[in-house]
Design an enzyme around this catalytic site. Structure first.
Site, PDB file in Angstrom:
ATOM      1  N   GLU A 172       0.936  -1.305  -0.073  1.00 35.70           N
ATOM      2  CA  GLU A 172      -0.088  -0.031  -0.011  1.00 35.70           C
ATOM      3  C   GLU A 172       0.941   1.432   0.183  1.00 35.70           C
ATOM      4  OE1 GLU A 172      -3.035  -0.265   3.101  1.00 35.70           O
ATOM      5  OE2 GLU A 172      -3.961  -1.865   2.099  1.00 35.70           O
ATOM      6  N   GLU A 291      -5.543  -8.426  -0.425  1.00 38.02           N
ATOM      7  CA  GLU A 291      -6.223  -8.218   1.012  1.00 38.02           C
ATOM      8  C   GLU A 291      -7.618  -7.953   0.608  1.00 38.02           C
ATOM      9  OE1 GLU A 291      -4.623  -5.338   3.775  1.00 38.02           O
ATOM     10  OE2 GLU A 291      -2.597  -5.587   3.131  1.00 38.02           O
TER      11      GLU A 291
END
Ligand code: AHR
Length: 498
Positions: A172, A291
């Site tokens: 991320e 995720e």
């Protein structure tokens, strides 16, 4: 309120990659410490891992577990977690404001995975560290012997190379919350150089490059295009992350998020396709949805423990039945996109936004979301077929025309079994379902397993009201079967074929 479903053996989406059934363990909250690892626990094995938890982990037949983060990865020094335990440093983890004692590191985690028949998917820190540190870790793990880092691993008691095949280039990196967050240009450059060096070190590995942290990031789309423009030739997968919330209790809108997830996947897949065309490349970059889950209960309650303790028990969601329905629907969405999504990690596995929960020193139990994942993993392997579904639609805050029934169909590789997963999102009405087949001959009417409960039901250490049960309602018809989906239910139909 009827549903008709048609399946044609020739309407194939793709062979399903087993890595669709992967999960994630981060050094976060009680995922590792008092989750999978608790040396003082009565069920602990010689390495300190809890056997009661491992049994439920093994049952899921996971392909890979992503490790060690997550946001934690972006401040992690892998060297802290190898070698003699007594001299490993305690650090402040700036991602989750906790202390990290480094009792579990790369070697212990890899041994845990392999001992449970699972492959590790290892992340390299591109937040605070450089390409060289990532390559050193790769050398430590994958080079047999005769180099500084491979011999260091051997001196730590791991004679054989770990041969890790799947690696993540950071986590991320577009998020302002990330340690060492980067612009798309900054990340694209470091990811490209790291990927290049890692593939020079070990050409057999596959690499996942970071996409956006979630679909609503302001840079979504532009981020993917820039990063791929830098890295295309060196990477194999582009990541997607998404968690859904039900903060306002609007369950129909919450359950409609599977439609949004489908759109998200298709948008990212089309960005990859555009880049391939732009370059006239023979190479493909597929998707790693590494995720995905529901995540909001703990945040909504807002009771965070003090900082700099160990372990710091955060993000321990208690999942209700509505959450299990959306998880079931998200799984059908992944299967229906099996042509582009090759890896998917339910985030996470134990205690932190997890299907498996533990008490420190005590028992462990299975949350509502465990069951749709378990059965889809067990029976959703082989070839994904494109279901043609006709069902009522509904309107909600997300828009009109949301199908009440989400569905995915899987033909086993030996063609001896057809498994259909269905979620009835109609909260009031059951749906009589007629399933017709083409090129598929059922040997009998098949078995029906269902999960239904009131939407706010939860499983806890003391009681598990949300459990799957067999329903004896499948009936043969001319070229198929019929059965009924209860209002608000997850369902699996297994049909032996001639
Ligand atoms: O899974 C929990 C966190 O969610 C991860 O650390 C991060 O990657 C994401 O924001």
């Amino acid at each position: 309120m009827n549903t008709s479903l048609h399946l044609n053996s020739r309407n194939i989406i793709s062979v399903i990659d087993d890595r669709l059934y992967s999960s994630f363990i981060e050094h976060m909250g009680r995922a590792v410490y008092t989750g999978i690892y608790e040396p003082d626990h009565p069920t602990a094995d010689a390495d300190g891992f809890r056997c009661d938890v491992a049994e439920h982990v093994r049952a899921l037949r996971l392909s890979h577990i992503r490790y060690p983060g997550g946001n934690f990865l972006s401040g992690y020094r892998w060297e802290d977690g190898v070698g003699d335990r007594s001299s490993r440093p305690v650090r402040r983890d700036l991602a989750w404001f906790a202390l990290e004692p480094n009792w579990v590191g790369i070697n212990e985690f890899i041994a845990y995975c392999r001992g449970n028949g699972i492959e590790p998917m290892i992340g390299v820190n591109l937040g605070t560290r450089a390409a060289q540190d990532a390559v050193n870790l790769l050398e430590y793990c994958n080079v047999e012997k005769g180099t500084y880092y491979s011999d260091l691993r051997r001196s730590h008691g791991y004679e054989e190379a770990h041969r890790i095949g799947l690696w993540c280039l950071g986590n991320e990196m577009d998020g302002p919350w990330q340690i060492g967050a980067k612009t798309a240009e900054e990340y694209g450059r470091i990811a490209c150089e790291t990927a290049k060096m890692m593939k020079w070190m070990d050409p057999s590995i596959e690499l996942v490059v970071c996409g956006s942290s979630f679909r609503d990031m302001p840079t979504f789309g532009a981020w993917e295009r820039t990063v791929l423009a830098h890295c295309w030739d060196y990477v194999d997968y582009l990541s997607l992350h998404q968690y859904y919330q039900n903060n306002d209790g609007d369950v129909p809108s919450f359950l409609a998020r599977s439609v949004e997830m489908d759109a998200f996947i298709k948008e990212v897949a089309s960005i990859c396709a555009e880049e391939k065309t732009r370059r006239g490349s023979d190479h493909d970059v597929r998707l790693s949805f590494d995720e995905w889950n529901v995540w909001y209960h703990f945040r909504k309650a807002g009771r965070y423990p003090e900082k700099w303790i160990f372990p710091r028990p955060i993000e321990e969601e208690t999942y209700d039945f509505a959450d299990a329905l959306l998880v079931g629907s998200m799984l059908t969405t992944l299967l229906n996109n099996a042509d582009t999504v090759k890896i998917a990690c339910l985030a996470q596995l134990v205690n932190v936004i997890a299907p498996i929960m533990t008490e420190s020193g005590g028992q462990c139990w299975l949350q509502t979301i465990y069951y749709p994942f378990l059965y889809t993993s067990l029976h959703g392997r082989g070839i994904a077929l494109r279901p043609e579904v006709e069902c009522p639609v509904y309107q909600c805050a997300l828009g009109e025309g949301v199908p009440t029934v989400d569905c995915a169909a899987v033909l086993s590789s030996d063609k001896k079994e057809l498994t259909v997963f269905l979620v009835n999102k109609d909260l009031k009405n059951p749906s009589a379902c007629r399933m017709t087949l083409e090129g598929l001959k059922p040997a009998k009417a098949g078995d029906h397993l269902a999960l239904s409960a009131s939407l706010d039901s939860v499983n806890t250490a003391d009681a598990s009201p949300v459990l799957p049960r067999k329903v004896s309602d499948t009936k043969s018809i001319n070229n198929g079967i019929t059965f009924t989906l209860e209002a608000a239910s997850w369902n699996m139909i297994r049909l032996p074929l001639i």
